[in-house]
Enzyme design. Structure first.
Site, short mmCIF file in Angstrom:
data_model
loop_
_atom_site.label_atom_id
_atom_site.label_comp_id
_atom_site.label_asym_id
_atom_site.label_seq_id
_atom_site.Cartn_x
_atom_site.Cartn_y
_atom_site.Cartn_z
N VAL A 208 10.36 -10.47 -14.84
CA VAL A 208 11.55 -11.15 -14.19
C VAL A 208 11.69 -11.02 -12.78
O VAL A 208 11.06 -9.94 -12.14
CB VAL A 208 12.59 -10.07 -14.89
CG1 VAL A 208 14.00 -10.64 -14.25
CG2 VAL A 208 12.78 -10.12 -16.23
N CYS A 209 11.98 -11.92 -12.05
CA CYS A 209 12.05 -12.00 -10.48
C CYS A 209 10.64 -11.74 -9.85
O CYS A 209 9.62 -12.21 -10.17
CB CYS A 209 13.21 -10.95 -10.32
SG CYS A 209 13.69 -11.06 -8.65
N THR A 210 10.82 -10.69 -9.09
CA THR A 210 9.41 -10.12 -8.34
C THR A 210 8.31 -9.64 -9.23
O THR A 210 7.44 -9.02 -8.69
CB THR A 210 9.61 -9.40 -6.84
OG1 THR A 210 10.54 -8.48 -7.36
CG2 THR A 210 10.53 -10.36 -6.13
#
Length: 312
Positions: free
Chosen positions: A102-104
């Site tokens: 998720v995300c970074t």
């Protein structure tokens, strides 16, 4: 047999990257009626872990649980993990049937070498950095989520819920995934190929040359914009320009121009009454069909559907 879903966190992780997908799987386990999932919040060594908002969570050790899916959450600490931690994560991921971020959290998977040669996404703000740091990754910074083989990645923050719904649908079917979305009061579900909101308009390339080229493209959308023209504005050869543009924006020049035209068209589609053909021509699309295909790729719906939705 329930599937074991592990969420890997670390100090300075983003709380919503964890809580959104975690709750989606928890609701799915209840909605399926057969306790489809066992959920685990993990860290490399099983210590207490602090989030970016200061909450401290108890965790299980990564190596103590046999997982069906490993999800690495994002946050400021994702790029601060040491070599020993990365080695442990890579070892666990290689033994897991499905891996996601998720995300970074995508930076963690990339550092583990798990994204080499694969298509992946992350928060639009960090897409260009992911491409610079890991050139072997095929970064698609405009996507809500992406699947390449058994590896999934998602955009930032709430996009983790979209990712979770897609994983739930793969496991338990669309009816359960839809029920989870209804319970969470979210869309079921934004298509993975739908664009992250106004990503290109918010991007600021590092170099003046690429900024000049983007500015030129925005100012000349109604005209043909071949790559040779943009390269000349940037005072680079075509090959140098292509590499620099992709490195600094995470997009190819052609995709960036398509996005700029689609974003210019969308506000007019939603707010004006002029015909779709007129709008397409006014923002530089060669014909309405090209604009329709661009809208489907970027927004998950054709212009007419977006206009109807805006009117409602």
């Amino acid at each position: 047999m329930p599937k074991h879903i592990g969420f890997l966190i670390y100090n300075e992780h983003q709380m919503l990257d964890l809580s959104g997908p975690l709750c989606a799987f928890q609701v799915a386990a209840r909605a399926s009626g057969d306790e489809a999932y066992r959920l685990h919040v993990l860290s490399v060594s099983g210590e207490r872990v602090r989030s970016t908002v200061g909450l401290v969570l108890e965790t299980e050790a990564l190596g103590d649980v046999a997982l069906d899916t490993l999800i690495v959450v994002g946050g400021a600490g994702s790029r601060l993990l040491g070599d020993g931690e990365i080695s442990a994560i890579r070892g666990a991921a290689l033994k897991t049937a499905r891996v996601a971020s998720v995300c970074t959290g995508a930076f963690v998977l990339a550092k583990c070498g798990l994204l080499d040669g694969r298509r992946a996404t992350t928060h639009w703000r960090f897409a260009a950095q992911l491409q610079r740091d890991y050139p072997n990754v095929q970064v698609a910074g405009d996507l809500i989520f992406s699947k390449d083989g058994h590896v999934w990645t998602s955009a930032g923050i709430t996009a983790g819920v979209d990712l979770a719904l897609a994983l739930i649908e793969e496991d338990l079917g669309p009816a359960v995934s839809r029920a989870v979305a209804q319970e969470l009061v979210v869309y079921h579900r934004r298509p993975g190929g739908q664009s992250q909101f106004s990503a290109m308009l918010e991007m600021t390339p590092e170099s003046d040359r690429i900024r000049l080229a983007l500015g030129f493209a925005r100012d000349h959308l109604t005209e043909p914009i071949p790559i040779e023209r943009l390269a000349a504005v940037a005072c680079l050869s075509v090959r140098q320009f292509q590499r620099a543009f992709k490195r600094e924006t995470g997009e190819t020049p052609a995709k960036a121009i398509e996005r700029l035209r689609a974003e210019a068209a969308r506000s007019r589609v939603e707010n004006e009454t002029e015909g779709i053909e007129t709008i397409a021509a006014s923002v530089g699309f060669s014909d309405p069909e090209r604009m329709r295909r661009a809208f489907l790729r970027l927004y998950g719906a054709p212009p007419q559907a977006i206009r109807r939705s805006a009117r409602r």
